[in-house]
Design an enzyme around this catalytic site. Sequence first.
Site, PDB file in Angstrom:
ATOM      1  N   SER A  28     -37.391 -25.054 -38.242  1.00  0.00           N
ATOM      2  CA  SER A  28     -36.311 -24.161 -38.636  1.00  0.00           C
ATOM      3  C   SER A  28     -35.468 -23.776 -37.425  1.00  0.00           C
ATOM      4  O   SER A  28     -35.988 -23.684 -36.295  1.00  0.00           O
ATOM      5  CB  SER A  28     -36.933 -22.895 -39.241  1.00  0.00           C
ATOM      6  N   TYR A  72     -42.877 -15.540 -38.608  1.00  0.00           N
ATOM      7  CA  TYR A  72     -42.559 -16.794 -39.302  1.00  0.00           C
ATOM      8  C   TYR A  72     -42.006 -17.820 -38.317  1.00  0.00           C
ATOM      9  O   TYR A  72     -42.454 -18.973 -38.278  1.00  0.00           O
ATOM     10  CB  TYR A  72     -41.534 -16.525 -40.430  1.00  0.00           C
ATOM     11  N   LYS A  92     -43.502 -21.674 -36.777  1.00  0.00           N
ATOM     12  CA  LYS A  92     -42.785 -22.955 -36.692  1.00  0.00           C
ATOM     13  C   LYS A  92     -42.836 -23.499 -35.263  1.00  0.00           C
ATOM     14  O   LYS A  92     -43.079 -24.680 -35.048  1.00  0.00           O
ATOM     15  CB  LYS A  92     -41.325 -22.774 -37.149  1.00  0.00           C
TER      16      LYS A  92
END
Length: 336
Positions: free
Chosen positions: A124, A148, A152
Amino acid sequence: MNILLTGGAGYIGSHTTVVLSQAGHNVVILDNFCNSQKSVLDRLQSILGKALPYVEADVLDAAAVEKALRDYQIEAVIHFAGLKAVGESVENPLKYYANNVQGSISVLQAMKAVGIKTFVFSSSATVYGDPQYLPYDEKHPTKPMNPYGWTKLQVEEILHDVSISDPQWKVACLRYFNPVGAHESGLIGENPSGIPNNLMPFVARVATGHLPKLNVFGNDYDTKDGTGERDYIHVMDLAEGHMAALTYLENHPGWHAINLGTGIPVSVLDLVGAFEKVIGREIPKAFAARRTGDLPVYYAQPERAKALLNWAAKRSLDEIAASTWKWQQTTVKTER
Ligand code: NAD
Ligand code: UDP
């Protein structure tokens, strides 16, 4: 090629399933349906004209993943399975590190046991964090702003180490910008449960009358109309980017981080305006305070994807709005 799509029943995975299947690849979906519905499999069957094999399993179950890899003689894995709600990751980081980081390790261990070494990872743009400059290119420093984003980046790092330990590994970390839109059939798309956090699904629900109005978070940013700007990419373009990455990896072992975006910043009012044009009426909206943690603007430098993958996003904002609306009218309305 026989390709396993973990999280293949989800939003991006289902569109990638269509693109890969229609190009002649054999797709197998592995999903635990924690954020998707089995009905997507029937709708994929309607689009493709055939049923697809699927495995109901959690990626944390390495034995189940390994069995799927062997049963279907898988040659490459695209790893979509993951949790993606930024706010929830702040409230419950362990859930995110377990599912996203441990889940990825589990898939990689299963692959290692079977000897499969081609891996495409759903990363992302959030790995970049506060922009030092824009557009973000792949050399931009990485410093995520929430758990989050860290999940990643940590998986990217793990993949980097794996590819160094064994140069036969072929790894693409695809850094998505803001995926929106739906398949032209209106049979698959994004339909989050509860009140959406993201702009596009929220706008769609205001348009269908399920939410009264859109709150535009901030109109005093230093942007062209004062509202936040993002790089919205049509999910079908994104899906095609995955196929381009698999083709690239055939002859390019090693670890590759590649942005998938349009390179075009689009404001909240631009996106809402495109939607209003499609539905032929105004979306009720009001300006509200900035949302905590929001960046004013970020967008991709997409040149690396063009150079390496010979891929570029080609669908317009109007196509994004039209396909989202068709999805709402065709499927969401009847399934709600
Ligand atoms: P999604 O929630 O629609 O799809 C994810 C799928 O993975 C779901 O079907 C879910 O049931 C499944 N899943 C989750 N955890 C699992 C587990 N432990 N075992 C098996 N299946 C599991 O999300 P999406 O928008 O399609 O995103 C796909 C991937 O792309 C995610 O990893 C996400 O973090 C990443 N990503 C998404 C965006 C975005 O804005 N949509 C942006 C950047 C990156
Ligand atoms: N946004 C908004 N109202 C909403 C949801 C989002 O104005 O109800 C704005 C948000 O402030 C940002 C843009 O829309 O400028 C995109 O937000 P989204 O959550 O979709 O993506 P992200 O911020 O995670 O890139």
